[in-house]
Design a protein around this motif. Sequence first.
Motif, PDB file in Angstrom:
ATOM      1  N   UNK A   1      -8.379   7.632   1.453  1.00 60.25           N
ATOM      2  CA  UNK A   1      -7.584   8.150   0.333  1.00 60.25           C
ATOM      3  C   UNK A   1      -6.682   9.266   0.819  1.00 60.25           C
ATOM      4  N   UNK A   2      -5.451   9.236   0.329  1.00 57.87           N
ATOM      5  CA  UNK A   2      -4.473  10.240   0.716  1.00 57.87           C
ATOM      6  C   UNK A   2      -4.081  11.043  -0.528  1.00 57.87           C
ATOM      7  N   UNK A   3      -4.561  12.264  -0.665  1.00 55.33           N
ATOM      8  CA  UNK A   3      -4.181  13.056  -1.830  1.00 55.33           C
ATOM      9  C   UNK A   3      -2.733  13.543  -1.723  1.00 55.33           C
ATOM     10  N   UNK A   4      -2.079  13.725  -2.858  1.00 53.73           N
ATOM     11  CA  UNK A   4      -0.704  14.249  -2.842  1.00 53.73           C
ATOM     12  C   UNK A   4      -0.519  15.309  -3.912  1.00 53.73           C
ATOM     13  N   UNK A   5       0.407  16.214  -3.650  1.00 54.72           N
ATOM     14  CA  UNK A   5       0.852  17.145  -4.678  1.00 54.72           C
ATOM     15  C   UNK A   5       2.128  16.621  -5.312  1.00 54.72           C
ATOM     16  N   UNK A   6       3.020  16.074  -4.468  1.00 53.95           N
ATOM     17  CA  UNK A   6       4.206  15.376  -4.954  1.00 53.95           C
ATOM     18  C   UNK A   6       4.282  14.034  -4.233  1.00 53.95           C
ATOM     19  N   UNK A   7       4.691  13.015  -4.977  1.00 52.97           N
ATOM     20  CA  UNK A   7       4.752  11.672  -4.398  1.00 52.97           C
ATOM     21  C   UNK A   7       6.170  11.127  -4.529  1.00 52.97           C
ATOM     22  N   UNK A   8       6.658  10.486  -3.478  1.00 50.12           N
ATOM     23  CA  UNK A   8       7.952   9.799  -3.532  1.00 50.12           C
ATOM     24  C   UNK A   8       7.692   8.313  -3.293  1.00 50.12           C
ATOM     25  N   UNK A   9       8.092   7.480  -4.240  1.00 50.56           N
ATOM     26  CA  UNK A   9       7.946   6.033  -4.066  1.00 50.56           C
ATOM     27  C   UNK A   9       9.259   5.489  -3.520  1.00 50.56           C
ATOM     28  N   UNK A  10       9.207   4.975  -2.297  1.00 53.02           N
ATOM     29  CA  UNK A  10      10.396   4.409  -1.645  1.00 53.02           C
ATOM     30  C   UNK A  10       9.980   3.099  -0.993  1.00 53.02           C
ATOM     31  N   UNK A  11       9.222   2.311  -1.747  1.00 53.39           N
ATOM     32  CA  UNK A  11       8.624   1.108  -1.160  1.00 53.39           C
ATOM     33  C   UNK A  11       9.508  -0.126  -1.311  1.00 53.39           C
ATOM     34  N   UNK A  12      10.729   0.057  -1.805  1.00 50.13           N
ATOM     35  CA  UNK A  12      11.732  -1.005  -1.709  1.00 50.13           C
ATOM     36  C   UNK A  12      11.487  -2.230  -2.566  1.00 50.13           C
ATOM     37  N   UNK A  13      12.157  -3.310  -2.168  1.00 58.09           N
ATOM     38  CA  UNK A  13      11.989  -4.592  -2.850  1.00 58.09           C
ATOM     39  C   UNK A  13      11.790  -5.650  -1.781  1.00 58.09           C
ATOM     40  N   UNK A  14      11.196  -6.737  -2.153  1.00 55.25           N
ATOM     41  CA  UNK A  14      10.981  -7.816  -1.191  1.00 55.25           C
ATOM     42  C   UNK A  14      11.282  -9.165  -1.825  1.00 55.25           C
ATOM     43  N   UNK A  15      11.681 -10.124  -0.986  1.00 55.10           N
ATOM     44  CA  UNK A  15      11.976 -11.444  -1.556  1.00 55.10           C
ATOM     45  C   UNK A  15      10.665 -12.171  -1.839  1.00 55.10           C
ATOM     46  N   UNK A  16      10.662 -12.920  -2.946  1.00 50.05           N
ATOM     47  CA  UNK A  16       9.457 -13.620  -3.380  1.00 50.05           C
ATOM     48  C   UNK A  16       9.767 -15.098  -3.665  1.00 50.05           C
ATOM     49  N   UNK A  17       9.969 -15.895  -2.589  1.00 47.19           N
ATOM     50  CA  UNK A  17      10.232 -17.324  -2.810  1.00 47.19           C
ATOM     51  C   UNK A  17       9.092 -18.020  -3.554  1.00 47.19           C
ATOM     52  N   UNK A  18       7.885 -17.437  -3.476  1.00 45.66           N
ATOM     53  CA  UNK A  18       6.739 -18.040  -4.165  1.00 45.66           C
ATOM     54  C   UNK A  18       6.881 -17.975  -5.682  1.00 45.66           C
ATOM     55  N   UNK A  19       7.846 -17.200  -6.202  1.00 45.50           N
ATOM     56  CA  UNK A  19       8.041 -17.108  -7.651  1.00 45.50           C
ATOM     57  C   UNK A  19       8.760 -18.327  -8.222  1.00 45.50           C
ATOM     58  N   UNK A  20       9.365 -19.151  -7.369  1.00 44.87           N
ATOM     59  CA  UNK A  20      10.104 -20.323  -7.847  1.00 44.87           C
ATOM     60  C   UNK A  20       9.398 -21.593  -7.380  1.00 44.87           C
ATOM     61  N   UNK A  21       8.937 -22.415  -8.314  1.00 47.05           N
ATOM     62  CA  UNK A  21       8.239 -23.636  -7.906  1.00 47.05           C
ATOM     63  C   UNK A  21       9.086 -24.484  -6.955  1.00 47.05           C
ATOM     64  N   UNK A  22       8.483 -24.894  -5.853  1.00 47.53           N
ATOM     65  CA  UNK A  22       9.157 -25.790  -4.915  1.00 47.53           C
ATOM     66  C   UNK A  22       9.952 -25.089  -3.831  1.00 47.53           C
ATOM     67  N   UNK A  23      10.223 -23.794  -4.009  1.00 45.83           N
ATOM     68  CA  UNK A  23      11.112 -23.117  -3.059  1.00 45.83           C
ATOM     69  C   UNK A  23      10.418 -22.843  -1.725  1.00 45.83           C
TER      70      UNK A  23
END
Lengths: 105, 425
Positions: B94-116
């Motif tokens: 576990x990593x405790x924080x006092x301030x947190x910055x979320x910079x985890x981006x976006x990712x492609x998800x071909x699994x979201x489209x049937x057949x892709x």
Amino acid sequence: MPVLEAKGTEVELNDEGFMVDSSQWTPELAEALAEKEGIGALTERHWKVITFCREDAAQNGQPPGLRRISKLSGVPTKELYQLFPKGPGKLAAKVSGLPKPKACI
Amino acid sequence: MKNLVILGAGTAGTMMANRMVTRLSSGWCVKVIDPEQEHLYQPGLLFLPFGARDEELNLRARSKTLKPGVEWVREAVQLIEADAKTVVLDNGTKQPYDLLVIASGSQIRPDETPGLADGGWRGSIFDFYTLDGALALRDALDTFEGGRLAINIVEMPIKCPVAPLEFTFLADAFFTKRGMRDRVELVYVTPLDSAFTKPMASRLLGGLLEEKGVRVEPEFATGEVDADGKNLISYDERKVPYDLLVTIPTHMGAPFIEASGMGNELSFVPTDPHTLRAKEHEDIFVLGDATDLPSSKAGSVAHFQSEVVTENLLRSIGNESLEEGFDGHANCFVESGFDKALLIDFNYDVEPLPGTFPLPWVGPMSLMKETYLNHLGKLAFRWVYWNALLPGRTIPVPNRMSMRGKVRPASPAPTSTKGGHHASA
């Protein structure tokens, strides 16, 4: 501005056919809007979507987008296209008396 | 010691770590959490499918991109426990924080489209948003003998919204130079009602598609892919056949965002559009692709946001009110083929307009116009990225968009868009 009338109530629509004041919406107006948009008679499945859209918008202050509707209302995207042909995101918002959803770039 | 914890060391997270480590007092520790050994320069991916062989210049050891003093935790995040102000890592620590910055981006998800993601993946279906995808597509284009090449955006929002257009322009140039353009049909299949999201840019870019003989299939909401029959199928049952499909799959935020119950329907974090603080959490800021904002998911946006988040982290520590500093500013080069590029500059409220950049009336670069100099700017940007942007140096481009040097058209020309996809805050 165009107006729409249902059961003696008149409401204002904007140029794209969305209700100007969402608080004036009634189920009768939804039927009139559906008629005007060529959706026809509203079924129980339509109402499931409309009820979700109204509740979600009241909670979040903005109309839900298509993916949010399909994920949270329990009506799959494919069916949404059958219920509200051509543009279910925009049409569901319109019939629910909500403003046009802001799409992302 | 207090902890500033940054999730993700991509463009946004690296800039934040490097900026904060020189600005925080000695009582603070800056930690950045990212499992990947290397940092990828994502704009470089665009050129790889067309024969560029400079992939090693697009990669750097992560350890070299972080300034001394930044502690890099090489682990994946499993969960944010916002009430406990703790991040749980994949190895259970576990990593405790006092301030947190979320910079985890976006990712492609071909699994979201049937057949892709099934039978045709990397056979007749390719992406260019990942390094291995861009390299596999390079081989496929090298041996492509002709036929119909479909470029398909599955749904919005996507990272770098102009990249699919750039890919299409470069494909036209690539096949022309190979003397086989007449054997390749290019089809641009988009859920938008026109080429781009903003009226003037859409007219300009749509015009370029037409000039280059690209057919546009608008308002196509991709429902599934028939990989055996090689057809894209929309929810309203339209079909677009292809021989080679270049897909821009659905984009989503990091899976731990959903696991933490902090995301919207695409796992992007609801964020204040001007202060960039998480709407639900006072001690969390969000920037880059991870936000739910209607600004572009682009490196320039992450850069402008990093200046605002730096200021607001410091204000938050000093118990001052936050700066409403972000205006949606984005600045993008648009490669248009044959060694030319356009430059567009816009924000939440002002669409891309013609003019000069970065100096009003001087330039040297031109907005909304195809020039060789803009193309050189695009190529030079990799050096700027590694040597100025990531280290957190100030570069001479203002954080807020400027109207100086921009020209509004005297009377708005008729628009081909119906205004359905314009971002506004």
